[in-house]
Scaffold this motif. Structure first.
Motif, PDB file in Angstrom:
ATOM      1  N   UNK A 185       0.845  -1.191   0.000  1.00  0.00           N
ATOM      2  CA  UNK A 185       0.000   0.000   0.000  1.00  0.00           C
ATOM      3  C   UNK A 185       0.884   1.246   0.000  1.00  0.00           C
ATOM      4  N   UNK A 186       0.594   2.161  -0.919  1.00  0.00           N
ATOM      5  CA  UNK A 186       1.275   3.444  -0.973  1.00  0.00           C
ATOM      6  C   UNK A 186       0.230   4.527  -0.764  1.00  0.00           C
ATOM      7  N   UNK A 227       4.112   4.562  -7.436  1.00  0.00           N
ATOM      8  CA  UNK A 227       3.532   3.236  -7.616  1.00  0.00           C
ATOM      9  C   UNK A 227       4.115   2.547  -8.849  1.00  0.00           C
ATOM     10  N   UNK A 228       4.272   3.294  -9.925  1.00  0.00           N
ATOM     11  CA  UNK A 228       4.842   2.727 -11.152  1.00  0.00           C
ATOM     12  C   UNK A 228       6.301   2.339 -10.946  1.00  0.00           C
ATOM     13  N   UNK A 269       3.030  -8.540 -11.105  1.00  0.00           N
ATOM     14  CA  UNK A 269       2.679  -7.429 -10.215  1.00  0.00           C
ATOM     15  C   UNK A 269       1.870  -6.409 -11.009  1.00  0.00           C
ATOM     16  N   UNK A 270       0.841  -5.887 -10.393  1.00  0.00           N
ATOM     17  CA  UNK A 270       0.009  -4.886 -11.058  1.00  0.00           C
ATOM     18  C   UNK A 270      -0.412  -3.836 -10.047  1.00  0.00           C
ATOM     19  N   UNK A 309      -0.233  -2.192  -4.916  1.00  0.00           N
ATOM     20  CA  UNK A 309       0.491  -3.046  -5.855  1.00  0.00           C
ATOM     21  C   UNK A 309       0.328  -4.473  -5.361  1.00  0.00           C
ATOM     22  N   UNK A 310      -0.263  -5.299  -6.185  1.00  0.00           N
ATOM     23  CA  UNK A 310      -0.523  -6.682  -5.803  1.00  0.00           C
ATOM     24  C   UNK A 310       0.060  -7.616  -6.856  1.00  0.00           C
ATOM     25  N   UNK A 311       0.279  -8.845  -6.475  1.00  0.00           N
ATOM     26  CA  UNK A 311       0.819  -9.790  -7.438  1.00  0.00           C
ATOM     27  C   UNK A 311       1.116 -11.137  -6.825  1.00  0.00           C
ATOM     28  N   UNK A 312       1.861 -11.942  -7.569  1.00  0.00           N
ATOM     29  CA  UNK A 312       2.236 -13.293  -7.165  1.00  0.00           C
ATOM     30  C   UNK A 312       3.746 -13.403  -7.100  1.00  0.00           C
ATOM     31  N   UNK A 313       4.222 -14.266  -6.228  1.00  0.00           N
ATOM     32  CA  UNK A 313       5.655 -14.508  -6.085  1.00  0.00           C
ATOM     33  C   UNK A 313       5.938 -15.983  -6.332  1.00  0.00           C
TER      34      UNK A 313
END
Length: 523
Positions: A160-161, A173-174, A189-190, A298-302
């Motif tokens: 979270x930003x 964020x980018x 990540x998006x 920003x969310x995503x998978x690792x």
């Protein structure tokens, strides 16, 4: 022999405990929040540039479906009986739960796969193959390939930003998203905060105010025209139906919007451009607020085989966040998702476990009439952790919240064995020879402990090797209990006699025994 070398035995056990904890500290055994479960449903969500035509979105969906067909053709021969890997596909346009500006630029593809027991391939492998087969997607803003079932912890990568300046927040964020995508342990990540959508900003001019029009009145007219106004409602069977009247999609460009009729005083209709200044600009589709500041996620998978959510969150909080705040001082970085839930759950479990240990200590202190002997008995609890850790390491599993719950339940079993051992210790104590009494207690308890432990482990073994997705959440619990029982059996039969002997090397055994009447048993 171990009782004679009791100090060496005790030191060796502590050394094994330290090595076991070192497996977690070194990352050989990972700590995660909740274990992932295998799903039979895949979901692909994407968002293109805001305001893009629907035809472009349909073309993107077709590109993704073509990639899915290639994966299906490649993996279907590997299934049992050659059954089709992909059973059903559902496409929903203008639907994407991971972004806020749903419209012609978003879509969600849901895929039902063959049951996991029959397809002989993991859902994550299918997702990775689909991602590669689909190839690069033009004008892509956000995309995610995931299994439909998400654990209670949420996203493995969730940052979270927050900030007041929207442009600075978008730039930060980018930048953070690009830094994360450069890491090999980040799969995708998006971000959900971005600008670029064209919008028309209106401001009443002097003539507009002279006609009696207000900003609220102007916005009400435009909202009623483009979003519609409810004119009637009626009941049909068990449902309430509403009649809403609104304009069709007749305003296709800015010139037509300038000529849009606005009602002013005395029922007069004038063009919108006569009462308001119009400015074409780019803005943000939505802006979520948290404590008064704009929020970007920003969310995503690792890649869970190489890193955990806690480890990637630590990298973000220390290295990446510090660098980001130097470039964007008005932006704050926080961690959410799986890491936050893991910390919250572990803190809650630790608090309850400590509360339970306090209760156990009070009962033991009353029962054994000693303030120090219960501590010796309760030392068997952390020693049982050795079996839990090495069990997960041997099976290649991560320690998760169910594992910790299994260990917490194991604590009662271990303490119960220690209590029974002390009972037999007191029964076999003759004079001050506590070493012989501890050995006699082992002989008396050997068969019951061996039988009870072996039968319990034998009953748990089928669950350890069960591959059904429905029971995968229980496997960490069973691993903790089964391997912890094995460790506690060794502890009670081999280590606890040495531990008791060390204790009574310091404490007078006769003074402790004399506190009990001869007719009274410890229990």
């Amino acid at each position: 022999m171990l009782v004679k070398l009791r100090y060496l035995t005790l030191g060796s056990v502590f050394a094994v405990l330290i090595v076991s904890i070192g497996l977690i500290a070194s990352g050989s055994v990972k700590m995660i929040g909740f274990p992932s479960t295998e799903s039979d449903t895949l979901t692909m969500r994407f968002s293109l540039t805001s305001g893009i035509s629907r035809a472009h979105t349909v073309s993107t969906v077709e590109q993704l479906l073509q990639g899915l067909r290639e994966v299906d053709a490649e993996l279907t021969p590997k299934t049992e009986g050659g059954a089709p890997l992909v059973e059903r596909v559902l496409v929903r346009y203008a639907v994407n739960s991971e972004v806020y500006d749903n419209g012609s630029n978003t879509a969600t593809i849901t895929v039902d796969l063959l049951a996991s027991a029959q397809r002989n391939v993991q859902a994550d492998d299918v997702l990775e193959a689909w991602r590669l087969a689909a190839g690069p997607i033009p004008d892509l803003i956000q995309s995610s390939f995931s299994q439909s079932e998400m654990g209670p912890g949420g996203f493995d990568l969730d940052v979270e930003l927050t900030g007041y300046d929207l442009e600075e927040l978008e730039a930060a964020s980018t930048a953070l998203r690009n830094s994360l995508l450069q890491r090999s342990d980040v799969v995708e990540a998006f971000q959900d905060f971005y600008g670029g959508r064209q919008e028309v900003q209106l401001a009443l001019n002097e003539y507009g105010y002279l006609t009696g029009l207000t900003p609220q009145g102007l916005s009400d007219q435009l909202r009623s025209a483009f979003e519609g106004t409810e004119t009637d409602s009626f009941r049909s069977n068990q449902s309430n139906m509403a009649v809403r009247v609104k304009l069709d999609d007749t305003v296709s460009h800015l010139t037509e919007l300038e000529r849009f009729p606005i009602l002013v005083g005395n029922g007069k209709l004038v063009a919108l451009s006569e009462v308001a200044e119009m400015t074409l600009t780019q803005g943000y589709p939505t802006s979520t607020r948290k404590n008064g500041k704009a929020l970007a996620r920003i969310r995503g998978k690792i890649d869970t085989t190489t890193v955990t959510s806690a480890q990637i969150s630590a990298v973000i909080s220390t290295a990446l966040a510090a660098e980001l705040q130097e470039r964007f001082p008005g932006v704050e970085v926080g961690i959410s998702g799986a890491t936050a839930e893991q910390n919250k759950s572990q803190a809650s479990l630790l608090k309850l476990l400590l509360l339970g240990l306090v209760g156990v200590y009070m009962v033991l202190a009353f029962q054994f009439r000693s303030y120090s002997l219960p501590v010796v008995v309760m030392l068997s609890i952390p020693f049982a952790l050795v079996g839990t850790i090495w069990g997960h390491w041997a099976l290649g599993m991560d320690i998760s919240m169910p594992s910790l719950i299994g260990f917490a339940s194991l604590a009662g079993i271990v303490v119960n064995n220690a209590i029974l051992f002390l009972t037999f210790f007191q029964t076999h104590l003759e004079g001050d020879d506590y070493v012989a009494a501890s050995l006699d207690a082992v002989r008396a308890r050997f068969r019951p402990i061996l039988l009870s432990t072996s039968t319990t482990i034998a009953g748990l073994v089928p669950i350890l090797f069960e591959t059904s997705p429905q029971v995968q959440t229980l496997v960490p619990v069973v691993v903790s209990v089964a391997f912890g029982l094995m460790a506690s059996m060794v502890l009670v039969l081999l280590v606890l006699p040495a531990l008791i002997s060390v204790y009574f090397d310091v404490v007078n055994v006769r003074k402790w025994v004399d506190q009990f009447p001869r007719s009274e048993n410890v229990l």
